[in-house]
Design a protein around this motif. Structure first.
Motif, PDB file in Angstrom:
ATOM      1  N   ASP A  20       0.770  -1.255  -0.188  1.00 24.64           N
ATOM      2  CA  ASP A  20       0.120   0.067  -0.066  1.00 24.64           C
ATOM      3  C   ASP A  20       0.869   1.272  -0.006  1.00 24.64           C
ATOM      4  O   ASP A  20       0.639   2.058  -0.682  1.00 24.64           O
ATOM      5  N   SER A  21       1.833   1.296   0.959  1.00 24.35           N
ATOM      6  CA  SER A  21       2.770   2.399   1.064  1.00 24.35           C
ATOM      7  C   SER A  21       3.578   2.784  -0.426  1.00 24.35           C
ATOM      8  O   SER A  21       3.676   3.599  -0.692  1.00 24.35           O
ATOM      9  N   THR A  26       2.581   1.789  -3.305  1.00 25.88           N
ATOM     10  CA  THR A  26       1.525   2.353  -4.358  1.00 25.88           C
ATOM     11  C   THR A  26       1.360   3.863  -4.068  1.00 25.88           C
ATOM     12  O   THR A  26       1.133   4.638  -4.950  1.00 25.88           O
ATOM     13  N   PHE A  27       1.052   4.096  -2.997  1.00 24.01           N
ATOM     14  CA  PHE A  27       0.908   5.390  -2.396  1.00 24.01           C
ATOM     15  C   PHE A  27       1.906   6.206  -2.698  1.00 24.01           C
ATOM     16  O   PHE A  27       1.890   7.646  -3.581  1.00 24.01           O
ATOM     17  N   ALA A  49       2.184   7.394  -6.395  1.00 22.93           N
ATOM     18  CA  ALA A  49       1.149   8.535  -6.707  1.00 22.93           C
ATOM     19  C   ALA A  49       1.916   9.829  -6.438  1.00 22.93           C
ATOM     20  O   ALA A  49       1.732  10.838  -7.138  1.00 22.93           O
ATOM     21  N   TYR A 100      -5.171   5.840   1.289  1.00 23.67           N
ATOM     22  CA  TYR A 100      -4.091   5.274   1.966  1.00 23.67           C
ATOM     23  C   TYR A 100      -4.196   4.992   3.336  1.00 23.67           C
ATOM     24  O   TYR A 100      -4.300   3.917   4.032  1.00 23.67           O
ATOM     25  N   ARG A 102      -7.038   2.479   4.067  1.00 22.34           N
ATOM     26  CA  ARG A 102      -6.689   0.921   4.149  1.00 22.34           C
ATOM     27  C   ARG A 102      -6.103   0.494   5.212  1.00 22.34           C
ATOM     28  O   ARG A 102      -6.186  -0.424   5.616  1.00 22.34           O
TER      29      ARG A 102
END
Lengths: 354, 405
Positions: free
Chosen positions: A112-113, A115-116, A119, B160, B163
């Motif tokens: 997740d980190s 992916t963030f 961005a 973010y 999640r």
């Protein structure tokens, strides 16, 4: 647009403050990345930063206020730590120009980190164009920049392997100077220099074994510590600092369709700075590095008031004590004003290894 | 030692409450009860940061929040504070790191704290807190979890954080051996929304001149009252405070008040004499930075997104200017005469905001004092020096003979 020799555009400089900021994006925007070290040797004027703040952050602000770097389009400040995020606020309020861009860098390494962060990197590319007058970052320009930085990393890796080789006469200070050149002059210049240097380094005569050290820690903007360790007869086989191994370790996967994601992955997963989550992994990494390099001792140096390292150091000391590798912690003021005292500590430490 | 302190506090406040309703006694009683639960076998104990992590998630899972900073602060109110800090210093933790964290580490080394099931913290307010969380996890051989809250509010950052919150909720549920029930989380948000309304009511009452409450109790409640976020206890505490403040105003049972101050950041945990000195000069602190309501009512139907937004909008996340936003209006609404920033030496993010705050307050013509005083370490503290500083500052607040201040 300025032109050099009538052929190539003269890239405008973009300063950056942390090795978690991908230089590739700056290069892909047609600009020239330069790690900003501020005014380390300056007269340290009063800055709006609090006196109990790391000397690196203070030096950056002092550098910008006293000697604004010429020919600079802007600066990218990462959310590396408390000092850096406040530096960004103060830069906005009291420096203004060159303009500052802020880059969020998660302290986590999960999917997740990543992916963030990818961005955030896309937003950075847009802001380099819109706010600093860079060129649009295209797939082709990013591909080229990534390839160049990867080439530089591979070449530095070869040099680092020579430095690590037992009996090597490739000194840490000269290698670190090369690493510093890479972060100040950019990856292309580093490639030229490293490619020219490698044959000479490979042909060096071997020398008698010396005590082998691992140097770890935060920012190191000069090679003085390495130089006087060498003068005292020891060999630093690996320099695990922001401008050393951590800057050059790991490649960006050039085969990925989404290069921003590939960049995010490489930068968040490279050997971690103490700012990152994962204390146990950080300790294990340093232990493995020390063991794999067969070191006789470990020196850790950080700038005073650097909390991410200050909190970690007691457990690092304990870890090396458990595996019976001598450990020395040196706190510096970034300017290295107390170099004489530090030299004495290193000398005493090396005697314990002998 | 810490558990014995809590037991004494619970017994003492129970005795007070048996005589008459008392908001302060209720607050301390609930605090002692909550921390004592963490020592009870069978409870799921989550070390956390009440002022930063959205505790509604823990409330929905009946997990016990144990805030190691607030627990350390409580130890630091007693003579055991310095020896506890020394436990950490003797293991190499520098006196340059936050004394709250040294106390928490020392208390953990000395075995005073309960056993955690999980250790959970956030990337804000500071770098030291997640570090301490990881060190405590290392000592206890338990998992440390970090909620990373980015600097800016964007669609990406909201997703973010949301999640991460979902994953964390699942992980706490696993540790608690319970199924996560989103309806219970929605109920916790409803409770928080009700507590937000009573919080706003309290702020309205505090605008009264003279102030019906304030000073160290207000600042302390503004921080450790957050331990009850998402629970009925929080609502009960607010209701009890509202009733008491209304009664004080109605009866005119109020302290004389010459000047009103706005207080920023934290407060010293050991006896510092600061608030005694202010009281003697009839100076009140009717509002503090940590008691401001910066968040909107939360959308109970989208609980994770609502909590993510509240995290992201915290004034201690993002640019320092967020701490200044709305300050001019607050100064006017609360008739503030001056401001004090409590600046504990190791608080890098807050101390590096001093200059921005100073300039903002100067533009509002509001006198400003920085109190460079350690939060939990009384070594080196000079009550006389602080008193002199405060007296000189209060002198500045007095109207001059030519009408200015």
């Amino acid at each position: 647009m300025e032109w050099e020799d009538g052929l190539k555009p003269l890239a405008r400089k973009v300063l950056y403050t942390c090795s978690y900021i991908p230089e590739e994006i700056i290069v892909a925007a047609g600009m020239s990345p330069e790690r900003f070290f501020g005014d380390p040797q300056g007269s340290a004027p009063e800055t709006p930063l609090h006196p109990r703040t790391c000397g690196y952050a203070k030096s950056l602000l002092a550098g910008a206020l006293v000697h604004p770097p010429p020919g600079t389009a802007g600066i990218v400040v990462a959310n590396s730590c408390d000092a850096m995020r406040r530096l960004y606020d103060l830069w906005q309020a009291y420096v203004g120009q060159p303009a500052a861009l802020f880059l969020e860098v998660p302290k986590k390494q999960d999917a997740d980190s990543i992916t963030f962060f990818a961005a955030e990197l896309r937003r950075l590319a847009v802001r380099l164009e819109k706010d600093l007058g860079g060129e649009p970052v295209t797939r082709a320009s990013l591909q080229e920049a990534v390839a160049c930085s990867n080439r530089a990393r591979r070449l530095v890796r070869e040099v680092l392997d020579l430095q690590r080789d037992p009996g090597s006469d490739v000194g840490a200070a000269e290698v670190f100077e090369l690493c510093l050149l890479g972060v100040t002059a950019g990856p292309s210049e580093l490639c030229r220099k490293a490619a020219a240097l490698l044959p000479t380094l490979r042909s060096r005569a071997r020398r008698a074994a010396r005590p082998r050290l691992l140097l770890t820690g935060g920012i190191l903007h000069q090679a003085n510590l390495l130089r006087f360790i060498e003068e005292l007869g020891a060999h630093v086989v690996v320099v695990d600092t922001c401008q050393g191994l951590r800057h050059y370790a790991g490649l960006v996967d050039e085969s990925q369709q989404d290069l921003m994601l590939a960049l995010a992955r490489r930068y968040l997963l490279k050997p971690a700075c103490a700012r990152m989550e994962g204390l146990e992994a950080w300790l294990r990494h340093l232990e493995e590095l020390a063991r794999s390099c067969g070191v006789d001792g470990v020196v850790c140096t950080t700038v005073k008031f650097c909390d991410p390292f200050a909190y970690n150091v007691p457990l690092l000391t304990e870890r090396f004590s458990l595996i019976r590798i001598p450990f020395l912690f040196i706190e510096n003021d970034y300017r290295w004003a107390d170099e004489g005292q530090i030299r004495t500590s290193v000398e005493a430490f090396l005697e314990t290894i002998d | 030692m810490f558990k014995a302190m809590l037991e004494a506090m619970e017994a003492q406040t129970a005795a007070t409450l048996s005589e008459a309703p008392n908001a302060r006694a209720l607050w301390y009683h609930e605090w002692a009860k909550l921390f004592l639960r963490a020592y009870r076998p069978g409870e799921t104990v989550v070390y956390t940061s009440a002022y930063a992590f959205p505790l509604e998630i823990l409330a929905a899972l009946d997990a016990v929040p144990f805030d190691f900073e607030l627990a350390g602060a409580m130890i630091a109110t007693t003579p055991a504070g310095v020896p506890t800090m020394a436990e950490a210093e003797n293991r190499g933790y520098s006196p340059e790191i936050c004394s709250f964290h040294r106390t928490a580490l020392g208390a953990s080394f000395a075995g005073h704290f309960p056993r955690p099931d999980l250790l959970l913290t956030t990337s804000y307010y500071c770098d030291g807190k997640p570090k301490t969380n990881e060190i405590l996890a290392h000592i206890r051989q338990k998992e440390a979890i970090l909620l990373y809250v980015p600097h800016e509010v964007t669609c990406d950052s909201v997703r973010y954080v949301e999640r991460q919150l979902r994953r964390i909720a699942a992980r706490i549920a696993e540790a608690a051996r319970r199924k996560f029930d989103e309806d219970r989380l929605k109920e916790a948000l409803r409770s928080s929304n009700r507590a937000r309304l009573s919080h706003l009511k309290l702020l309205e009452l505090l605008k009264n001149r003279p102030a019906p409450w304030g000073g160290s109790q207000l600042i302390s409640f503004s921080i450790n009252g957050l331990l009850f976020t998402g629970s009925k206890t929080k609502e009960a505490l607010h209701d009890a405070l509202v009733a008491e403040l209304e009664e004080r105003i109605q009866l005119g049972n109020l302290r004389p008040e010459a000047h009103r101050l706005y207080w920023l950041a934290w407060l010293p945990t050991y006896p510092s004499g600061i608030f005694d000195a202010l009281r003697e000069q009839a100076v009140s602190v009717p509002v503090c930075e940590t008691f401001r309501v910066y968040w909107e009512e939360m959308n109970e139907e989208r609980p994770f997104e609502a909590l993510a937004l509240r995290c992201l909008r915290n004034p201690f996340v993002g640019p320092a200017s967020r701490r200044i936003d709305g300050l001019a209006e607050l100064i006017e609404e609360f008739a503030i005469d001056g401001a004090i920033l409590f600046a504990t030496p190791a608080c890098r993010h807050s101390n590096n905001f001093q200059r921005l705050l100073k300039d903002a307050l100067a533009s509002f013509r509001t006198p400003f004092l920085v109190l460079d005083v350690d939060i939990a370490d009384p070594r080196g503290y000079s009550p006389e020096r602080t008193r002199t500083q405060l007296e000189a500052f209060i002198e500045m607040l007095k109207p001059t003979s030519w009408g200015g201040s």
